[in-house]
Design a protein around this motif. Structure first.
Motif, PDB file in Angstrom:
ATOM      1  N   ASN A 138       0.799  -1.227   0.000  1.00 11.77           N
ATOM      2  CA  ASN A 138       0.000   0.000   0.000  1.00 11.77           C
ATOM      3  C   ASN A 138       0.829   1.271   0.000  1.00 11.77           C
ATOM      4  N   THR A 139       2.137   1.172   0.206  1.00 11.28           N
ATOM      5  CA  THR A 139       2.979   2.366   0.314  1.00 11.28           C
ATOM      6  C   THR A 139       2.912   3.227  -0.942  1.00 11.28           C
ATOM      7  N   THR A 179       0.609   7.922  -4.028  1.00  6.60           N
ATOM      8  CA  THR A 179      -0.131   8.421  -5.193  1.00  6.60           C
ATOM      9  C   THR A 179      -1.429   9.091  -4.761  1.00  6.60           C
ATOM     10  N   ILE A 180      -2.175   8.430  -3.884  1.00  5.21           N
ATOM     11  CA  ILE A 180      -3.439   9.004  -3.409  1.00  5.21           C
ATOM     12  C   ILE A 180      -3.180  10.350  -2.738  1.00  5.21           C
ATOM     13  N   GLU A 224     -24.132  13.529  -0.719  1.00  2.00           N
ATOM     14  CA  GLU A 224     -23.643  14.095  -1.973  1.00  2.00           C
ATOM     15  C   GLU A 224     -22.111  14.182  -1.985  1.00  2.00           C
ATOM     16  N   TYR A 225     -21.551  14.628  -0.867  1.00  2.00           N
ATOM     17  CA  TYR A 225     -20.096  14.780  -0.785  1.00  2.00           C
ATOM     18  C   TYR A 225     -19.419  13.408  -0.778  1.00  2.00           C
ATOM     19  N   ALA A 226     -20.025  12.439  -0.099  1.00  2.00           N
ATOM     20  CA  ALA A 226     -19.489  11.077  -0.087  1.00  2.00           C
ATOM     21  C   ALA A 226     -19.479  10.502  -1.505  1.00  2.00           C
ATOM     22  N   LYS A 227     -20.540  10.778  -2.271  1.00  2.00           N
ATOM     23  CA  LYS A 227     -20.617  10.293  -3.658  1.00  2.00           C
ATOM     24  C   LYS A 227     -19.546  10.945  -4.521  1.00  2.00           C
ATOM     25  N   GLU A 228     -19.348  12.247  -4.360  1.00  2.00           N
ATOM     26  CA  GLU A 228     -18.323  12.959  -5.123  1.00  2.00           C
ATOM     27  C   GLU A 228     -16.932  12.371  -4.837  1.00  2.00           C
ATOM     28  N   LEU A 229     -16.635  12.156  -3.564  1.00  2.00           N
ATOM     29  CA  LEU A 229     -15.339  11.569  -3.197  1.00  2.00           C
ATOM     30  C   LEU A 229     -15.208  10.147  -3.725  1.00  2.00           C
ATOM     31  N   SER A 230     -16.272   9.374  -3.599  1.00  2.00           N
ATOM     32  CA  SER A 230     -16.252   7.994  -4.073  1.00  2.00           C
ATOM     33  C   SER A 230     -15.985   7.937  -5.574  1.00  2.00           C
ATOM     34  N   ASP A 231     -16.653   8.804  -6.338  1.00  2.00           N
ATOM     35  CA  ASP A 231     -16.464   8.825  -7.785  1.00  2.00           C
ATOM     36  C   ASP A 231     -15.017   9.149  -8.154  1.00  2.00           C
ATOM     37  N   PHE A 232     -14.451  10.145  -7.480  1.00  2.00           N
ATOM     38  CA  PHE A 232     -13.072  10.533  -7.776  1.00  2.00           C
ATOM     39  C   PHE A 232     -12.096   9.432  -7.365  1.00  2.00           C
ATOM     40  N   MET A 233     -12.299   8.862  -6.160  1.00  2.00           N
ATOM     41  CA  MET A 233     -11.415   7.797  -5.689  1.00  2.00           C
ATOM     42  C   MET A 233     -11.557   6.537  -6.543  1.00  2.00           C
ATOM     43  N   THR A 234     -12.742   6.266  -7.060  1.00  2.00           N
ATOM     44  CA  THR A 234     -12.944   5.113  -7.941  1.00  2.00           C
ATOM     45  C   THR A 234     -12.077   5.261  -9.182  1.00  2.00           C
ATOM     46  N   MET A 235     -12.110   6.439  -9.782  1.00  2.00           N
ATOM     47  CA  MET A 235     -11.293   6.693 -10.964  1.00  2.00           C
ATOM     48  C   MET A 235      -9.806   6.535 -10.631  1.00  2.00           C
ATOM     49  N   LEU A 236      -9.392   7.104  -9.510  1.00  2.00           N
ATOM     50  CA  LEU A 236      -7.988   7.072  -9.115  1.00  2.00           C
ATOM     51  C   LEU A 236      -7.528   5.650  -8.785  1.00  2.00           C
ATOM     52  N   LEU A 237      -8.283   4.949  -7.944  1.00  2.00           N
ATOM     53  CA  LEU A 237      -7.861   3.621  -7.506  1.00  2.00           C
ATOM     54  C   LEU A 237      -7.962   2.571  -8.597  1.00  2.00           C
ATOM     55  N   SER A 284      -6.970   3.067 -11.503  1.00  2.00           N
ATOM     56  CA  SER A 284      -5.737   3.193 -12.280  1.00  2.00           C
ATOM     57  C   SER A 284      -4.473   2.855 -11.491  1.00  2.00           C
ATOM     58  N   VAL A 285      -4.526   2.827 -10.153  1.00  2.00           N
ATOM     59  CA  VAL A 285      -3.296   2.593  -9.382  1.00  2.00           C
ATOM     60  C   VAL A 285      -3.309   1.312  -8.547  1.00  2.00           C
ATOM     61  N   THR A 286      -4.387   0.546  -8.584  1.00  2.00           N
ATOM     62  CA  THR A 286      -4.420  -0.720  -7.853  1.00  2.00           C
ATOM     63  C   THR A 286      -4.730  -1.861  -8.810  1.00  2.00           C
ATOM     64  N   GLU A 287      -4.624  -3.059  -8.299  1.00  2.00           N
ATOM     65  CA  GLU A 287      -4.925  -4.249  -9.096  1.00  2.00           C
ATOM     66  C   GLU A 287      -6.394  -4.642  -8.987  1.00  2.00           C
ATOM     67  N   TYR A 288      -7.176  -3.868  -8.248  1.00  2.00           N
ATOM     68  CA  TYR A 288      -8.586  -4.188  -8.075  1.00  2.00           C
ATOM     69  C   TYR A 288      -9.357  -3.701  -9.290  1.00  2.00           C
ATOM     70  N   SER A 289     -10.084  -4.604  -9.920  1.00  2.00           N
ATOM     71  CA  SER A 289     -10.841  -4.214 -11.091  1.00  2.00           C
ATOM     72  C   SER A 289     -11.939  -5.244 -11.325  1.00  2.00           C
ATOM     73  N   PRO A 290     -13.099  -4.820 -11.704  1.00  2.00           N
ATOM     74  CA  PRO A 290     -13.550  -3.434 -11.792  1.00  2.00           C
ATOM     75  C   PRO A 290     -13.910  -2.885 -10.409  1.00  2.00           C
ATOM     76  N   ILE A 291     -13.962  -1.568 -10.309  1.00  2.00           N
ATOM     77  CA  ILE A 291     -14.418  -0.908  -9.086  1.00  2.00           C
ATOM     78  C   ILE A 291     -15.586  -0.009  -9.474  1.00  2.00           C
ATOM     79  N   ASP A 292     -16.744  -0.250  -8.863  1.00  2.00           N
ATOM     80  CA  ASP A 292     -17.919   0.583  -9.133  1.00  2.00           C
ATOM     81  C   ASP A 292     -18.016   1.752  -8.161  1.00  2.00           C
ATOM     82  N   TYR A 293     -17.566   1.545  -6.935  1.00  2.00           N
ATOM     83  CA  TYR A 293     -17.537   2.646  -5.973  1.00  2.00           C
ATOM     84  C   TYR A 293     -16.541   2.330  -4.858  1.00  2.00           C
ATOM     85  N   VAL A 294     -16.065   3.396  -4.209  1.00  2.00           N
ATOM     86  CA  VAL A 294     -15.099   3.276  -3.121  1.00  2.00           C
ATOM     87  C   VAL A 294     -15.764   3.756  -1.838  1.00  2.00           C
TER      88      VAL A 294
END
Length: 142
Positions: free
Chosen positions: A29-30, A35-36, A107-120, A122-132
């Motif tokens: 996770n380092t 990156t996050i 609403e704010y949780a959804k906004e963060l989840s959407d952004f983190m979904t896109m980010l994670l 691309s940087v983790t081996e977890y796929s697919p990710i629908d929400y974080v």
């Protein structure tokens, strides 16, 4: 006797399939944390640091990735978020037992989840990710 033998084989097979289904990919996770933190601190002024203890990935649809650990945030921002979520309830002086999700509107949780979904994605081996899910993170003020 044949029926029992088949039943045992079936149980072993089910255990093996479930273990493979729920097993998390092993990842250090380092680098993910670095990156996050780099991306999120540029996008959100209140984001200071995240320390990831573990990820929990659900392979069932919808595919979710839950982050467990500690998030360090700006205390003034947290106070403002608290006021928005809990109206007139005073901001607690001790926040030891609180979770990050306690500071977020839906609403704010959804906004963060959407952004983190896109980010994670691309940087983790977890796929697919629908929400974080970040709600379980412990909160620390800096």
């Amino acid at each position: 006797m044949v029926y029992r033998y088949n039943k045992i084989n079936l149980q072993e097979h089910i255990r093996k399939v479930l273990k493979e289904y729920w097993e998390k990919p092993k990842q250090d996770n380092t680098e993910v944390e670095k990156t996050i933190n780099k991306v999120m601190s540029k996008k959100f002024y209140w984001w200071k640091n995240i320390i990831i203890e573990e990820f929990s990935y659900s392979g069932m649809e919808p595919h979710s990735l839950t982050i467990y650990g500690t998030i360090e945030v700006d205390e003034e921002w947290a106070s403002e978020r608290w006021s928005e979520v809990y109206d007139y309830t005073p901001f607690p002086q001790t926040f030891d037992m609180r979770r990050f999700g306690d500071l977020l509107t839906q609403e704010y949780a959804k906004e963060l989840s959407d952004f983190m979904t896109m980010l994670l994605t691309s940087v983790t081996e977890y796929s697919p990710i629908d929400y974080v899910r970040m709600g379980p993170l412990k909160v620390k003020f800096v």
